[in-house]
Structures are given as structure tokens and as C-alpha cells.
Design a protein around this motif. Structure first.
Motif, PDB file in Angstrom:
ATOM      1  N   HIS A 150     -22.979  24.011   7.394  1.00  0.00           N
ATOM      2  CA  HIS A 150     -24.332  24.462   7.038  1.00  0.00           C
ATOM      3  C   HIS A 150     -24.690  23.965   5.639  1.00  0.00           C
ATOM      4  O   HIS A 150     -25.811  23.511   5.398  1.00  0.00           O
ATOM      5  CB  HIS A 150     -24.425  25.991   7.055  1.00  0.00           C
ATOM      6  CG  HIS A 150     -24.237  26.599   8.400  1.00  0.00           C
ATOM      7  ND1 HIS A 150     -23.468  27.707   8.598  1.00  0.00           N
ATOM      8  CD2 HIS A 150     -24.702  26.250   9.610  1.00  0.00           C
ATOM      9  CE1 HIS A 150     -23.479  28.022   9.881  1.00  0.00           C
ATOM     10  NE2 HIS A 150     -24.230  27.149  10.518  1.00  0.00           N
ATOM     11  N   ALA A 151     -23.729  24.052   4.725  1.00  0.00           N
ATOM     12  CA  ALA A 151     -23.970  23.625   3.346  1.00  0.00           C
ATOM     13  C   ALA A 151     -24.289  22.134   3.277  1.00  0.00           C
ATOM     14  O   ALA A 151     -25.110  21.713   2.457  1.00  0.00           O
ATOM     15  CB  ALA A 151     -22.767  23.968   2.467  1.00  0.00           C
ATOM     16  N   ASP A 152     -23.651  21.329   4.129  1.00  0.00           N
ATOM     17  CA  ASP A 152     -23.965  19.894   4.156  1.00  0.00           C
ATOM     18  C   ASP A 152     -25.441  19.665   4.469  1.00  0.00           C
ATOM     19  O   ASP A 152     -26.108  18.871   3.807  1.00  0.00           O
ATOM     20  CB  ASP A 152     -23.122  19.170   5.209  1.00  0.00           C
ATOM     21  CG  ASP A 152     -21.752  18.783   4.716  1.00  0.00           C
ATOM     22  OD1 ASP A 152     -21.567  18.658   3.484  1.00  0.00           O
ATOM     23  OD2 ASP A 152     -20.870  18.589   5.554  1.00  0.00           O
ATOM     24  N   PHE A 153     -25.950  20.366   5.476  1.00  0.00           N
ATOM     25  CA  PHE A 153     -27.361  20.203   5.841  1.00  0.00           C
ATOM     26  C   PHE A 153     -28.280  20.685   4.731  1.00  0.00           C
ATOM     27  O   PHE A 153     -29.274  20.039   4.414  1.00  0.00           O
ATOM     28  CB  PHE A 153     -27.682  20.934   7.148  1.00  0.00           C
ATOM     29  CG  PHE A 153     -27.142  20.251   8.358  1.00  0.00           C
ATOM     30  CD1 PHE A 153     -27.541  18.976   8.704  1.00  0.00           C
ATOM     31  CD2 PHE A 153     -26.216  20.886   9.170  1.00  0.00           C
ATOM     32  CE1 PHE A 153     -27.045  18.330   9.826  1.00  0.00           C
ATOM     33  CE2 PHE A 153     -25.704  20.258  10.292  1.00  0.00           C
ATOM     34  CZ  PHE A 153     -26.120  18.981  10.622  1.00  0.00           C
ATOM     35  N   LEU A 154     -27.948  21.824   4.134  1.00  0.00           N
ATOM     36  CA  LEU A 154     -28.778  22.338   3.050  1.00  0.00           C
ATOM     37  C   LEU A 154     -28.778  21.376   1.870  1.00  0.00           C
ATOM     38  O   LEU A 154     -29.832  21.057   1.322  1.00  0.00           O
ATOM     39  CB  LEU A 154     -28.288  23.720   2.618  1.00  0.00           C
ATOM     40  CG  LEU A 154     -28.474  24.839   3.640  1.00  0.00           C
ATOM     41  CD1 LEU A 154     -27.744  26.094   3.194  1.00  0.00           C
ATOM     42  CD2 LEU A 154     -29.946  25.125   3.859  1.00  0.00           C
ATOM     43  N   ARG A 155     -27.604  20.918   1.481  1.00  0.00           N
ATOM     44  CA  ARG A 155     -27.498  20.017   0.329  1.00  0.00           C
ATOM     45  C   ARG A 155     -28.241  18.712   0.599  1.00  0.00           C
ATOM     46  O   ARG A 155     -28.955  18.201  -0.276  1.00  0.00           O
ATOM     47  CB  ARG A 155     -26.024  19.747   0.002  1.00  0.00           C
ATOM     48  CG  ARG A 155     -25.788  18.850  -1.211  1.00  0.00           C
ATOM     49  CD  ARG A 155     -26.151  19.586  -2.493  1.00  0.00           C
ATOM     50  NE  ARG A 155     -26.195  18.686  -3.632  1.00  0.00           N
ATOM     51  CZ  ARG A 155     -25.396  18.768  -4.688  1.00  0.00           C
ATOM     52  NH1 ARG A 155     -24.471  19.704  -4.751  1.00  0.00           N
ATOM     53  NH2 ARG A 155     -25.529  17.927  -5.675  1.00  0.00           N
ATOM     54  N   GLU A 156     -28.098  18.169   1.786  1.00  0.00           N
ATOM     55  CA  GLU A 156     -28.796  16.925   2.116  1.00  0.00           C
ATOM     56  C   GLU A 156     -30.307  17.120   2.053  1.00  0.00           C
ATOM     57  O   GLU A 156     -31.037  16.246   1.576  1.00  0.00           O
ATOM     58  CB  GLU A 156     -28.383  16.436   3.504  1.00  0.00           C
ATOM     59  CG  GLU A 156     -28.993  15.104   3.863  1.00  0.00           C
ATOM     60  CD  GLU A 156     -28.516  14.575   5.205  1.00  0.00           C
ATOM     61  OE1 GLU A 156     -28.628  13.359   5.404  1.00  0.00           O
ATOM     62  OE2 GLU A 156     -28.051  15.373   6.040  1.00  0.00           O
ATOM     63  N   THR A 157     -30.783  18.271   2.488  1.00  0.00           N
ATOM     64  CA  THR A 157     -32.214  18.554   2.445  1.00  0.00           C
ATOM     65  C   THR A 157     -32.705  18.700   1.002  1.00  0.00           C
ATOM     66  O   THR A 157     -33.814  18.283   0.677  1.00  0.00           O
ATOM     67  CB  THR A 157     -32.524  19.840   3.243  1.00  0.00           C
ATOM     68  OG1 THR A 157     -32.040  19.667   4.579  1.00  0.00           O
ATOM     69  CG2 THR A 157     -33.999  20.129   3.289  1.00  0.00           C
ATOM     70  N   ILE A 158     -31.860  19.253   0.138  1.00  0.00           N
ATOM     71  CA  ILE A 158     -32.248  19.469  -1.262  1.00  0.00           C
ATOM     72  C   ILE A 158     -32.274  18.173  -2.057  1.00  0.00           C
ATOM     73  O   ILE A 158     -33.245  17.873  -2.742  1.00  0.00           O
ATOM     74  CB  ILE A 158     -31.311  20.506  -1.931  1.00  0.00           C
ATOM     75  CG1 ILE A 158     -31.515  21.886  -1.295  1.00  0.00           C
ATOM     76  CG2 ILE A 158     -31.527  20.554  -3.438  1.00  0.00           C
ATOM     77  CD1 ILE A 158     -30.436  22.889  -1.634  1.00  0.00           C
ATOM     78  N   ASP A 159     -31.180  17.385  -1.990  1.00  0.00           N
ATOM     79  CA  ASP A 159     -31.108  16.215  -2.858  1.00  0.00           C
ATOM     80  C   ASP A 159     -30.535  14.964  -2.202  1.00  0.00           C
ATOM     81  O   ASP A 159     -30.275  13.977  -2.878  1.00  0.00           O
ATOM     82  CB  ASP A 159     -30.342  16.528  -4.140  1.00  0.00           C
ATOM     83  CG  ASP A 159     -28.847  16.719  -3.939  1.00  0.00           C
ATOM     84  OD1 ASP A 159     -28.372  16.708  -2.789  1.00  0.00           O
ATOM     85  OD2 ASP A 159     -28.136  16.891  -4.956  1.00  0.00           O
ATOM     86  N   GLY A 160     -30.340  14.999  -0.895  1.00  0.00           N
ATOM     87  CA  GLY A 160     -29.875  13.810  -0.185  1.00  0.00           C
ATOM     88  C   GLY A 160     -28.378  13.619  -0.195  1.00  0.00           C
ATOM     89  O   GLY A 160     -27.873  12.718   0.476  1.00  0.00           O
ATOM     90  N   GLN A 161     -27.634  14.442  -0.929  1.00  0.00           N
ATOM     91  CA  GLN A 161     -26.168  14.277  -0.976  1.00  0.00           C
ATOM     92  C   GLN A 161     -25.515  14.970   0.210  1.00  0.00           C
ATOM     93  O   GLN A 161     -25.932  16.044   0.627  1.00  0.00           O
ATOM     94  CB  GLN A 161     -25.613  14.835  -2.283  1.00  0.00           C
ATOM     95  CG  GLN A 161     -25.968  14.006  -3.475  1.00  0.00           C
ATOM     96  CD  GLN A 161     -25.091  14.339  -4.665  1.00  0.00           C
ATOM     97  OE1 GLN A 161     -23.920  14.625  -4.517  1.00  0.00           O
ATOM     98  NE2 GLN A 161     -25.679  14.310  -5.845  1.00  0.00           N
ATOM     99  N   THR A 162     -24.516  14.323   0.727  1.00  0.00           N
ATOM    100  CA  THR A 162     -23.688  14.917   1.770  1.00  0.00           C
ATOM    101  C   THR A 162     -22.244  14.801   1.319  1.00  0.00           C
ATOM    102  O   THR A 162     -21.932  14.158   0.334  1.00  0.00           O
ATOM    103  CB  THR A 162     -23.863  14.219   3.125  1.00  0.00           C
ATOM    104  OG1 THR A 162     -23.498  12.842   2.973  1.00  0.00           O
ATOM    105  CG2 THR A 162     -25.286  14.338   3.638  1.00  0.00           C
ATOM    106  N   GLY A 163     -21.378  15.411   2.030  1.00  0.00           N
ATOM    107  CA  GLY A 163     -19.982  15.342   1.641  1.00  0.00           C
ATOM    108  C   GLY A 163     -19.078  15.837   2.729  1.00  0.00           C
ATOM    109  O   GLY A 163     -19.521  16.194   3.809  1.00  0.00           O
ATOM    110  N   GLU A 164     -17.825  15.826   2.383  1.00  0.00           N
ATOM    111  CA  GLU A 164     -16.784  16.243   3.316  1.00  0.00           C
ATOM    112  C   GLU A 164     -16.617  17.740   3.259  1.00  0.00           C
ATOM    113  O   GLU A 164     -16.709  18.370   2.252  1.00  0.00           O
ATOM    114  CB  GLU A 164     -15.492  15.558   2.906  1.00  0.00           C
ATOM    115  CG  GLU A 164     -14.431  15.645   3.950  1.00  0.00           C
ATOM    116  CD  GLU A 164     -13.210  14.853   3.536  1.00  0.00           C
ATOM    117  OE1 GLU A 164     -12.125  15.389   3.649  1.00  0.00           O
ATOM    118  OE2 GLU A 164     -13.364  13.710   3.090  1.00  0.00           O
TER     119      GLU A 164
END
Length: 164
Positions: A150-164
Motif C-alpha cells: 500500500h505504501a508503494d502506491f501511496l508514495r508513487e502517487t505523492i512523488d513518483g518514487q517506488t521501492g522494494e
């Protein structure tokens, strides 16, 4: 983002493996907060009311629930109720990022102490269902990993960053 996580071992005894995977996922959720403003951490950029900081608060109380309340039968509170089942996801106006992170870290430390002091086979008697410490550890890995997604999707929506 600086990644200071420790990869779980490829081969290890069961307890070491379970605890290493849980610690990896615990560190991952905190990694996803790095570099964001307080407003970004509180933002709910999807149709749900979920925020990154709210996920951390939720995980703090889930740790408390399973290890301290369910396993050790401590008389502690959690914010959710039947009337407000998602209260633990909500960041209140007076809550700071540091306070929420500290709550999570304190919950983790207590969980580690409890886990270390008990056998994986120790059974927790709960109404309608019994659980072993092993089950709780596996469940917490699943719970934390799911919220990392869930955090990956939220972070990507906020600033485009994704991660492991």
C-alpha cells in the motif's frame, strides 16, 4: 532514500528467519517515509483514507495488539472500536511524525522482547481461536508486507518514487 535495511538470511533457523523477515518489512515501511514533508505523510492521495503516516500508526497498534494484548494479556488500549474500526489509520491534528514513528518503534521493541522470551510453540488462548507465537510472527510479516505494498502506491502517487 538511504536504505539501511538488513536483508533476511538465505538460510537460517526458523526463529532467526521469521524475525529477520519481520524486521526487514518493519524497516521498509519506515524507509518509505524518508524525504517527505509532514503534509505528504498525512496526505490521502487515493480514494481510500489511507496515508503513509497512518499506515505506520496502524502497524504500531497491530504490533501492540498481537504481542502485548493478545499474547501477554496486557491491559492496553487500541484506538479502533466497533463504531470507528479504522481509527488507528487516522492521524489526529495533534500527532507529529516523530510521535507516530516513536510509537511504532516502541511497539516493535516490546514485540521483540516478547518474541525473544517465548517459544514459537507458545499458545495464546483467545475467544474462539488459539494462536502460537509462530502464527503471530508469520501474521505480522504478512500484515507489514501487505501495508508496504500500500505504501508503494501511496508514495508513487505523492512523488513518483517506488521501492522494494
Amino acid at each position: 532514500m538511504e536504505d539501511t535495511r538488513i536483508d533476511p538470511p538465505k538460510a537460517a533457523p526458523e526463529r532467526e528467519m521469521l524475525e529477520a523477515f519481520l524486521d526487514y518489512h518493519r524497516a521498509t515501511i519506515l524507509l518509505k517515509l524518508q524525504g517527505l514533508s509532514y503534509a505528504d505523510l498525512r496526505s490521502t492521495p487515493t480514494k481510500s483514507s489511507m496515508s503513509l503516516l497512518g499506515l505506520v500508526k496502524h502497524l504500531a497498534y497491530v504490533e501492540r495488539h498481537w504481542f502485548q494484548i493478545a499474547f501477554e494479556n496486557r491491559d492496553l488500549s487500541v484506538p479502533w472500536t466497533k463504531e470507528d474500526p479504522d481509527a488507528d489509520f487516522r492521524i489526529e491534528a495533534n500527532e507529529t511524525t516523530d510521535e507516530v514513528i516513536a510509537l511504532y518503534q516502541t511497539s516493535i521493541e516490546e514485540s521483540r522482547k516478547i518474541s525473544t522470551a517465548n517459544s514459537l510453540e507458545t499458545v495464546v488462548k483467545m475467544p474462539g481461536r488459539d494462536h502460537t507465537l509462530r502464527w503471530i510472527l508469520v501474521h505480522m510479516i504478512e500484515e507489514t508486507a501487505r501495508h508496504n505494498g500500500h505504501a508503494d502506491f501511496l508514495r508513487e502517487t505523492i512523488d513518483g518514487q517506488t521501492g522494494e
